[in-house]
Write a protein that holds these residues in place. Structure first.
Motif, short mmCIF file in Angstrom:
data_model
loop_
_atom_site.label_atom_id
_atom_site.label_comp_id
_atom_site.label_asym_id
_atom_site.label_seq_id
_atom_site.Cartn_x
_atom_site.Cartn_y
_atom_site.Cartn_z
N ARG A 75 3.49 -0.56 3.90
CA ARG A 75 2.55 0.00 2.93
C ARG A 75 2.87 -0.45 1.51
NH1 ARG A 75 0.40 5.93 4.79
NH2 ARG A 75 0.47 5.58 7.04
N TYR A 98 1.80 0.89 -2.33
CA TYR A 98 1.12 1.92 -3.10
C TYR A 98 0.95 1.47 -4.55
CZ TYR A 98 2.13 5.22 0.73
OH TYR A 98 2.20 5.85 1.94
N LEU A 113 0.50 2.96 -7.93
CA LEU A 113 0.71 4.31 -8.43
C LEU A 113 0.48 4.39 -9.95
CD1 LEU A 113 3.91 5.16 -6.37
CD2 LEU A 113 1.52 5.67 -5.81
N GLN A 129 -3.94 6.94 -6.30
CA GLN A 129 -3.06 6.99 -5.13
C GLN A 129 -1.83 7.85 -5.40
OE1 GLN A 129 -2.11 3.30 -3.12
NE2 GLN A 129 -4.03 2.34 -3.76
N LEU A 146 -0.64 10.98 -3.09
CA LEU A 146 0.66 10.93 -2.42
C LEU A 146 1.48 12.18 -2.67
CD1 LEU A 146 2.42 9.13 -0.64
CD2 LEU A 146 3.23 7.99 -2.71
#
Length: 285
Positions: free
Chosen positions: A190, A192, A194, A262, A266
């Motif tokens: 993954r 991310y 952020l 995101q 999360l």
């Protein structure tokens, strides 16, 4: 067992504090260059191991028995790639099940020169074959709120970001994201992106500081070279001044903006607004 590198730093300490909310201290290892700097973590029951990004043998020992490792990027710009490569190689030797890495927002396309070493590290991770997850952290709000006292002293926020929008979040928000990923299953592969839920320009930041402080604060947009000179004149080391000035130029090109949210998804809550970060700095005096 979860090993946190750079655990004596600001982000590392916050990640450990987050993890301690969910896992016993006995399952955590703080990997640091100077173990004496984290006596407080020892007192909480966290195991401390010596780990120097420049000394591979220390990294091999630090990762022994680790299921997961968080590689917090080195603070030594220009030396990051060889240092990170040492960590990745040691993690591979130790058979680590998951390596999480704190990269930079959109490392593969960012206009910030700071992104190059992160992009190279991500490529090294891919080539290593180690199961890994990439946390592409956006800007920390603290990068700007640290200059609030100076802004109040001179009545101005200085920069060279133009009207570029900045989707920053508090360092604690990024720490919560790292902890969430380390505690979750099926994270390998993954990536991310952020960043904070809200964005702002530096002129809006100046207005926020002024509104909360009751003082007149404006934004002074400078050419990059002049901003760099101003930072050096204010006492910042030249490499840091270069980094901040180049990053502002990158912000003007959209490099610090992201609206994917995101990060809040999360961590399961909204990110810390810049207004709250300003309030905290002013309250601290």
């Amino acid at each position: 067992m979860i090993v946190i590198t750079g655990a004596s730093g600001q982000l590392g300490r916050l990640v450990i504090a987050e993890l301690l909310k969910s896992v016993p201290a006995s399952e955590l290892v703080a990997a640091v260059r100077n173990p004496a700097s984290v006596a407080d973590l020892v007192a909480q029951g966290v195991e401390v191991r010596m780990a120097d990004y420049n000394e591979p043998s220390t990294l091999t020992d630090a990762f022994a028995g680790a299921d997961k490792v968080l590689l917090i990027s080195s603070s030594e710009v220009g030396q990051r790639l060889p240092q990170h490569a040492n960590v990745i190689d040691a993690a591979k030797r130790a058979g680590v099940g998951l390596l999480a890495y704190t990269s930079i927002l959109r490392a593969d396309t960012t206009p910030l020169p700071l992104g190059l070493e992160h992009k190279q590290t991500e490529q090294k991770l891919v080539e290593s074959g180690i199961p890994h997850v990439i946390l592409r952290n956006g800007w920390y709000s603290e990068n700007y709120t640290a200059s609030v006292p100076v802004a109040l002293q001179f009545g101005a926020v200085m920069g060279c970001a133009g009207e570029g929008r900045i989707s920053s979040a508090a360092r604690a928000d990024y720490a919560a994201a790292a902890a969430a990923v380390l505690l979750a299953d099926d994270q390998a592969g993954r990536v991310y992106e952020l960043a904070g839920d809200q964005s702002y320009s530096l002129s809006e930041l100046a207005s926020e500081i002024g509104a909360q402080s009751g003082q007149a604060v404006s934004y002074q947009n400078l050419p990059e070279a002049e901003y760099r000179q101003a930072l050096v004149a204010a006492g910042l080391p030249e490499p840091i001044a270069n980094l901040l000035a180049e990053s502002d130029t990158g912000a003007a090109q959209g490099g610090l903006f992201d609206d994917g949210k995101q990060l809040s998804a999360l961590i399961g809550r909204a990110t810390t607004p810049i207004a709250e970060s300003v309030r905290q700095v002013l309250a601290a005096g």
